[in-house]
Design a protein around this motif. Structure first.
Motif, PDB file in Angstrom:
ATOM      1  N   THR A 112       0.803  -1.228   0.000  1.00  0.00           N
ATOM      2  CA  THR A 112       0.000   0.000   0.000  1.00  0.00           C
ATOM      3  C   THR A 112       0.838   1.281   0.000  1.00  0.00           C
ATOM      4  O   THR A 112       0.295   2.363  -0.186  1.00  0.00           O
ATOM      5  CB  THR A 112      -0.931   0.040   1.220  1.00  0.00           C
ATOM      6  N   LEU A 113       2.151   1.167   0.202  1.00  0.00           N
ATOM      7  CA  LEU A 113       3.000   2.353   0.312  1.00  0.00           C
ATOM      8  C   LEU A 113       3.757   2.611  -0.987  1.00  0.00           C
ATOM      9  O   LEU A 113       4.327   1.704  -1.588  1.00  0.00           O
ATOM     10  CB  LEU A 113       4.016   2.189   1.444  1.00  0.00           C
ATOM     11  N   GLY A 114       3.771   3.870  -1.392  1.00  0.00           N
ATOM     12  CA  GLY A 114       4.589   4.250  -2.534  1.00  0.00           C
ATOM     13  C   GLY A 114       6.049   4.426  -2.155  1.00  0.00           C
ATOM     14  O   GLY A 114       6.929   4.391  -3.019  1.00  0.00           O
ATOM     15  N   GLY A 115       6.318   4.613  -0.871  1.00  0.00           N
ATOM     16  CA  GLY A 115       7.693   4.789  -0.432  1.00  0.00           C
ATOM     17  C   GLY A 115       7.813   4.691   1.076  1.00  0.00           C
ATOM     18  O   GLY A 115       6.822   4.818   1.807  1.00  0.00           O
ATOM     19  N   ILE A 116       9.034   4.445   1.516  1.00  0.00           N
ATOM     20  CA  ILE A 116       9.366   4.422   2.940  1.00  0.00           C
ATOM     21  C   ILE A 116      10.611   5.280   3.152  1.00  0.00           C
ATOM     22  O   ILE A 116      11.619   5.107   2.452  1.00  0.00           O
ATOM     23  CB  ILE A 116       9.635   2.989   3.440  1.00  0.00           C
ATOM     24  N   LEU A 117      10.532   6.204   4.099  1.00  0.00           N
ATOM     25  CA  LEU A 117      11.668   7.028   4.492  1.00  0.00           C
ATOM     26  C   LEU A 117      12.070   6.624   5.905  1.00  0.00           C
ATOM     27  O   LEU A 117      11.225   6.586   6.808  1.00  0.00           O
ATOM     28  CB  LEU A 117      11.279   8.511   4.458  1.00  0.00           C
ATOM     29  N   ALA A 133      12.493  -5.924  10.125  1.00  0.00           N
ATOM     30  CA  ALA A 133      12.117  -4.577   9.696  1.00  0.00           C
ATOM     31  C   ALA A 133      12.115  -4.474   8.172  1.00  0.00           C
ATOM     32  O   ALA A 133      11.175  -3.939   7.567  1.00  0.00           O
ATOM     33  CB  ALA A 133      13.074  -3.550  10.295  1.00  0.00           C
ATOM     34  N   PHE A 134      13.157  -5.012   7.541  1.00  0.00           N
ATOM     35  CA  PHE A 134      13.245  -4.906   6.084  1.00  0.00           C
ATOM     36  C   PHE A 134      12.224  -5.801   5.386  1.00  0.00           C
ATOM     37  O   PHE A 134      11.773  -5.500   4.277  1.00  0.00           O
ATOM     38  CB  PHE A 134      14.663  -5.213   5.619  1.00  0.00           C
ATOM     39  N   ALA A 135      11.841  -6.896   6.032  1.00  0.00           N
ATOM     40  CA  ALA A 135      10.746  -7.705   5.501  1.00  0.00           C
ATOM     41  C   ALA A 135       9.444  -6.909   5.512  1.00  0.00           C
ATOM     42  O   ALA A 135       8.613  -7.035   4.593  1.00  0.00           O
ATOM     43  CB  ALA A 135      10.593  -8.986   6.311  1.00  0.00           C
ATOM     44  N   GLU A 136       9.261  -6.073   6.543  1.00  0.00           N
ATOM     45  CA  GLU A 136       8.088  -5.202   6.597  1.00  0.00           C
ATOM     46  C   GLU A 136       8.150  -4.134   5.509  1.00  0.00           C
ATOM     47  O   GLU A 136       7.123  -3.768   4.922  1.00  0.00           O
ATOM     48  CB  GLU A 136       7.984  -4.547   7.977  1.00  0.00           C
ATOM     49  N   PHE A 137       9.336  -3.626   5.220  1.00  0.00           N
ATOM     50  CA  PHE A 137       9.482  -2.682   4.110  1.00  0.00           C
ATOM     51  C   PHE A 137       8.966  -3.339   2.821  1.00  0.00           C
ATOM     52  O   PHE A 137       8.170  -2.748   2.083  1.00  0.00           O
ATOM     53  CB  PHE A 137      10.952  -2.301   3.914  1.00  0.00           C
ATOM     54  N   HIS A 138       9.453  -4.551   2.558  1.00  0.00           N
ATOM     55  CA  HIS A 138       9.065  -5.244   1.327  1.00  0.00           C
ATOM     56  C   HIS A 138       7.571  -5.538   1.309  1.00  0.00           C
ATOM     57  O   HIS A 138       6.904  -5.371   0.279  1.00  0.00           O
ATOM     58  CB  HIS A 138       9.862  -6.542   1.204  1.00  0.00           C
ATOM     59  N   ARG A 139       7.037  -5.971   2.437  1.00  0.00           N
ATOM     60  CA  ARG A 139       5.613  -6.332   2.502  1.00  0.00           C
ATOM     61  C   ARG A 139       4.713  -5.144   2.227  1.00  0.00           C
ATOM     62  O   ARG A 139       3.711  -5.263   1.506  1.00  0.00           O
ATOM     63  CB  ARG A 139       5.282  -6.910   3.885  1.00  0.00           C
ATOM     64  N   THR A 140       5.028  -3.990   2.784  1.00  0.00           N
ATOM     65  CA  THR A 140       4.122  -2.844   2.713  1.00  0.00           C
ATOM     66  C   THR A 140       4.321  -1.979   1.475  1.00  0.00           C
ATOM     67  O   THR A 140       3.432  -1.213   1.114  1.00  0.00           O
ATOM     68  CB  THR A 140       4.257  -1.972   3.969  1.00  0.00           C
ATOM     69  N   LEU A 141       5.471  -2.087   0.824  1.00  0.00           N
ATOM     70  CA  LEU A 141       5.701  -1.305  -0.388  1.00  0.00           C
ATOM     71  C   LEU A 141       4.933  -1.876  -1.573  1.00  0.00           C
ATOM     72  O   LEU A 141       4.840  -3.096  -1.745  1.00  0.00           O
ATOM     73  CB  LEU A 141       7.187  -1.276  -0.742  1.00  0.00           C
ATOM     74  N   LEU A 142       4.420  -0.997  -2.391  1.00  0.00           N
ATOM     75  CA  LEU A 142       3.888  -1.389  -3.684  1.00  0.00           C
ATOM     76  C   LEU A 142       5.023  -1.826  -4.599  1.00  0.00           C
ATOM     77  O   LEU A 142       6.155  -1.356  -4.449  1.00  0.00           O
ATOM     78  CB  LEU A 142       3.164  -0.204  -4.331  1.00  0.00           C
ATOM     79  N   PRO A 143       4.777  -2.695  -5.565  1.00  0.00           N
ATOM     80  CA  PRO A 143       5.801  -2.960  -6.572  1.00  0.00           C
ATOM     81  C   PRO A 143       6.235  -1.650  -7.233  1.00  0.00           C
ATOM     82  O   PRO A 143       5.392  -0.831  -7.622  1.00  0.00           O
ATOM     83  CB  PRO A 143       5.079  -3.875  -7.566  1.00  0.00           C
ATOM     84  N   GLY A 144       7.523  -1.437  -7.302  1.00  0.00           N
ATOM     85  CA  GLY A 144       8.041  -0.176  -7.824  1.00  0.00           C
ATOM     86  C   GLY A 144       8.244   0.891  -6.769  1.00  0.00           C
ATOM     87  O   GLY A 144       8.781   1.961  -7.070  1.00  0.00           O
ATOM     88  N   GLY A 145       7.820   0.624  -5.528  1.00  0.00           N
ATOM     89  CA  GLY A 145       7.989   1.595  -4.453  1.00  0.00           C
ATOM     90  C   GLY A 145       9.440   1.680  -3.993  1.00  0.00           C
ATOM     91  O   GLY A 145      10.204   0.720  -4.093  1.00  0.00           O
ATOM     92  N   HIS A 146       9.838   2.849  -3.483  1.00  0.00           N
ATOM     93  CA  HIS A 146      11.215   3.100  -3.072  1.00  0.00           C
ATOM     94  C   HIS A 146      11.330   3.243  -1.555  1.00  0.00           C
ATOM     95  O   HIS A 146      10.396   3.692  -0.888  1.00  0.00           O
ATOM     96  CB  HIS A 146      11.747   4.368  -3.726  1.00  0.00           C
ATOM     97  N   ALA A 147      12.511   2.889  -1.058  1.00  0.00           N
ATOM     98  CA  ALA A 147      12.852   3.107   0.344  1.00  0.00           C
ATOM     99  C   ALA A 147      14.174   3.855   0.402  1.00  0.00           C
ATOM    100  O   ALA A 147      15.137   3.487  -0.280  1.00  0.00           O
ATOM    101  CB  ALA A 147      12.960   1.791   1.096  1.00  0.00           C
ATOM    102  N   LEU A 148      14.228   4.911   1.224  1.00  0.00           N
ATOM    103  CA  LEU A 148      15.465   5.663   1.444  1.00  0.00           C
ATOM    104  C   LEU A 148      15.821   5.579   2.913  1.00  0.00           C
ATOM    105  O   LEU A 148      15.029   5.973   3.775  1.00  0.00           O
ATOM    106  CB  LEU A 148      15.303   7.125   1.024  1.00  0.00           C
ATOM    107  N   LEU A 149      17.017   5.063   3.197  1.00  0.00           N
ATOM    108  CA  LEU A 149      17.505   4.946   4.561  1.00  0.00           C
ATOM    109  C   LEU A 149      18.715   5.842   4.751  1.00  0.00           C
ATOM    110  O   LEU A 149      19.572   5.945   3.855  1.00  0.00           O
ATOM    111  CB  LEU A 149      17.923   3.503   4.879  1.00  0.00           C
ATOM    112  N   ALA A 150      18.801   6.480   5.914  1.00  0.00           N
ATOM    113  CA  ALA A 150      19.981   7.244   6.305  1.00  0.00           C
ATOM    114  C   ALA A 150      20.429   6.749   7.671  1.00  0.00           C
ATOM    115  O   ALA A 150      19.601   6.452   8.537  1.00  0.00           O
ATOM    116  CB  ALA A 150      19.668   8.738   6.357  1.00  0.00           C
TER     117      ALA A 150
END
Length: 221
Positions: A112-117, A133-150
């Motif tokens: 459901t997410l277009g991106g994760i910051l 945590a990263f499995a949750e990133f993958h689960r909640t992101l839409l295909p094509g969605g981006h994640a930016l980590l700092a």
């Protein structure tokens, strides 16, 4: 309800509840390094191009990152483990949504997410819990969605425990990791690497900053 059964979740939440007001005063809106700002702007452009899906700012703290995404035209909301931080963010940015939650178990539907910051928030997650945590990133992101980590980084991974900050007694652990380490874990979670950036320390910073931009496969070019 947030699951705080893990000790690190309990101690991180309690610690940030104790220092929330002082932390917000120490790191005001607009105090971000220009390169950090530029990378967030690029991230915002990527998720905007992909469509109107919302972006989650995980570990949103006082809400400044969520507000910046909003200024950049991204429909964003914040998630933070600390109720005190969420209260501060809601008071400062009443037009935006902020929720109590943990990135290791997000109360969000699949894809459901277009991106994760995640700006300097994975630094409190122990190595053994980063895959969740990263499995949750993958689960909640839409295909094509981006994640930016700092995150803070160095030549080698490291760990610091702080019992006090801003004059408050806390019980907070910090982990610094290499971009390769983060990239490897994101890849194992099913995300593709887009870019990595290393920024040298600036001002009072004692560690270099690492940035990793990743993408969930699918969703077109």
């Amino acid at each position: 309800m947030t699951d705080t059964s893990e000790t690190f979740l309990q101690t991180t939440r309690t610690s940030y509840d104790a220092i929330a007001k002082d932390y917000a005063a120490r790191f005001p809106a607009g105090g971000r390094h220009p390169l950090d700002h530029a990378l967030i702007t690029v991230f915002a452009e990527l998720v905007t191009q992909a469509g109107p899906a919302p972006v989650a700012d995980l570990g949103s703290g006082p809400g400044h990152g969520t507000a910046l995404l909003d200024e950049l035209g991204v429909p964003a909301f914040g998630v933070d483990l600390s109720p005190a931080m969420v209260t501060l963010a809601r008071g400062t940015y009443p037009q935006l949504r902020f929720h109590i939650g943990s990135m290791t178990s997000l109360d969000l539907p699949d894809a459901t997410l277009g991106g994760i910051l995640a700006l300097y928030s994975t630094i409190h997650v122990p190595d053994t819990h980063l895959p969740a945590a990263f499995a949750e990133f993958h689960r909640t992101l839409l295909p094509g969605g981006h994640a930016l980590l700092a995150f803070q980084t160095g030549a080698d991974p490291g760990h610091l425990h702080l019992p006090e900050r801003f004059g408050h007694e806390i019980d907070l652990d910090y982990y610094w990791r290499t971009p390769d380490q983060i990239t490897g874990l994101l890849t194992e979670a099913g995300l593709d690497l887009v870019a990595t950036v290393r920024r040298e320390p600036s001002g009072e910073e004692t560690h270099a900053r690492g940035f990793v931009l990743a993408r969930k496969p699918g969703g077109g070019a």
